[in-house]
Design a protein around this motif. Structure first.
Motif, PDB file in Angstrom:
ATOM      1  N   THR A 224       0.416  -1.541   0.297  1.00 33.61           N
ATOM      2  CA  THR A 224      -0.439  -0.214  -0.295  1.00 33.61           C
ATOM      3  C   THR A 224       0.863   1.457  -0.017  1.00 33.61           C
ATOM      4  O   THR A 224       0.739   1.990  -0.405  1.00 33.61           O
ATOM      5  N   ALA A 225       2.509   0.995   0.756  1.00 38.37           N
ATOM      6  CA  ALA A 225       2.989   2.204   1.065  1.00 38.37           C
ATOM      7  C   ALA A 225       3.349   2.383  -0.339  1.00 38.37           C
ATOM      8  O   ALA A 225       3.729   3.859  -0.792  1.00 38.37           O
ATOM      9  N   ILE A 226       3.562   1.457  -0.841  1.00 36.26           N
ATOM     10  CA  ILE A 226       4.582   1.412  -2.518  1.00 36.26           C
ATOM     11  C   ILE A 226       3.392   2.088  -3.198  1.00 36.26           C
ATOM     12  O   ILE A 226       3.828   3.190  -4.466  1.00 36.26           O
ATOM     13  N   ILE A 227       2.135   1.445  -3.675  1.00 34.69           N
ATOM     14  CA  ILE A 227       1.123   2.011  -4.317  1.00 34.69           C
ATOM     15  C   ILE A 227       1.260   3.766  -4.465  1.00 34.69           C
ATOM     16  O   ILE A 227       0.518   4.546  -5.125  1.00 34.69           O
ATOM     17  N   ARG A 228       1.298   3.829  -3.114  1.00 34.58           N
ATOM     18  CA  ARG A 228       1.049   5.793  -2.810  1.00 34.58           C
ATOM     19  C   ARG A 228       1.499   6.515  -3.650  1.00 34.58           C
ATOM     20  O   ARG A 228       1.097   7.496  -3.974  1.00 34.58           O
ATOM     21  N   ASN A 229       2.985   5.890  -3.627  1.00 32.98           N
ATOM     22  CA  ASN A 229       3.537   6.418  -3.882  1.00 32.98           C
ATOM     23  C   ASN A 229       4.373   6.140  -5.268  1.00 32.98           C
ATOM     24  O   ASN A 229       4.674   7.522  -6.523  1.00 32.98           O
ATOM     25  N   LEU A 230       3.664   5.343  -5.710  1.00 32.24           N
ATOM     26  CA  LEU A 230       4.452   4.872  -7.505  1.00 32.24           C
ATOM     27  C   LEU A 230       2.492   4.691  -7.709  1.00 32.24           C
ATOM     28  O   LEU A 230       1.897   3.431  -7.826  1.00 32.24           O
ATOM     29  N   PRO A 231       1.717   5.858  -7.715  1.00 36.79           N
ATOM     30  CA  PRO A 231      -0.323   5.634  -8.534  1.00 36.79           C
ATOM     31  C   PRO A 231      -0.386   4.549  -9.462  1.00 36.79           C
ATOM     32  O   PRO A 231      -1.679   4.071  -9.804  1.00 36.79           O
ATOM     33  N   SER A 232       1.048   4.468 -10.252  1.00 35.70           N
ATOM     34  CA  SER A 232       0.259   4.280 -12.075  1.00 35.70           C
ATOM     35  C   SER A 232       1.308   2.660 -12.072  1.00 35.70           C
ATOM     36  O   SER A 232       2.744   2.725 -12.218  1.00 35.70           O
ATOM     37  N   LEU A 233       0.604   1.906 -11.810  1.00 39.68           N
ATOM     38  CA  LEU A 233       1.210   0.711 -11.572  1.00 39.68           C
ATOM     39  C   LEU A 233       0.445  -0.514 -12.695  1.00 39.68           C
ATOM     40  O   LEU A 233      -0.814  -0.277 -12.406  1.00 39.68           O
TER      41      LEU A 233
END
Length: 246
Positions: A224-233
């Motif tokens: 979740t922390a990674i997605i928060r900082n990299l929203p385009s996955l």
């Protein structure tokens, strides 16, 4: 120790208890397996074991290719798995119950199975038309504070889903309640989270439900922390469909 011998279906994915597994069967070795399973009366369970492939090919090459275009493709139940298939597979898998086996006009099969319980592989037999394995069923122990951990995992999972789905109010449980049984929660989250096969395998092999939930809590918070900082996955649509809890 009590073991049973079951047909073996290796895949490039991990099956968890309670989760549905659709299969499109076209290789002859697995066609033979399905024909054998169909000999079991409909009122009885048609069981086979599913294991994740550690080192090998899910689908055996069917034509010559690189590096030698003249080499003949492998044949038989061990094709793609080397001389010792036991080493090609992860040691812990899952029993699947094939509720539906439909034969197509081309001789292939459409199969719908459900994971039932974890098993440990002890040996693999390649003497027949398809692989079979001697497996031991693994009990699912709750561990300490599994209920409390399950509540935390469900909260973290909802937050993870929202981030993965672009902060929209969507979830895997749209129109249905999420489970409250800790072991069911642990398997559902392990199957639904966008994780690589080695990570999912590690979750399947967890010694008890609490250990699996504890690991999932760490994974969900980190993802979740990674997605928060990299929203385009990539692969965000994976969380937008429903997951069967059969």
């Amino acid at each position: 120790m009590t073991t049973v011998r079951l047909p073996l279906f290796p895949l490039n994915s991990v099956l968890f208890p309670g989760l549905v597994l659709p299969l499109n069967v076209f290789e002859e070795r697995y066609r033979a397996m399905m024909r054998d399973l169909l000999k079991t009366p409909e009122e009885e369970q048609r069981l086979f074991a599913v294991v994740a492939i550690r080192d090998g090919l899910e689908v055996a090459p069917s034509a010559p290719g690189l590096p030698d275009p003249t080499a003949q493709p492998e044949q038989g139940p061990t094709a793609g798995f080397g001389d010792d298939p036991l080493k090609a597979f992860h040691a812990v898998g899952c029993i699947a119950d094939a509720a539906t086996i439909r034969e197509r006009a081309d001789g292939g099969f459409e199969v719908l199975a459900t994971g039932t319980s974890r098993v440990r592989l002890h040996s693999v037999d390649a003497s027949g038309a398809f692989l079979t394995a001697e497996v031991e069923e693994l009990p699912e122990e709750p561990g300490e504070e599994a209920g409390t951990l399950a509540e935390g995992v469900l909260r973290a999972f909802r937050a993870y889903q929202k981030r993965l789905a672009g902060a929209r109010e969507r979830s895997l449980s749209t129109g249905a309640e999420l489970p409250d049984d800790p072991s069911v929660v642990s398997y559902l989250v392990a199957a639904a989270a966008v994780l690589d096969t080695p990570t999912k395998q590690r979750l399947l092999e967890a010694p008890d439900t609490a250990s699996r939930l504890h690991e999932e809590l760490k994974l969900l918070r980190a993802e979740t922390a990674i997605i928060r900082n990299l929203p385009s996955l990539p692969a965000t649509d994976l969380t937008r469909g429903t997951t069967s809890l059969n």
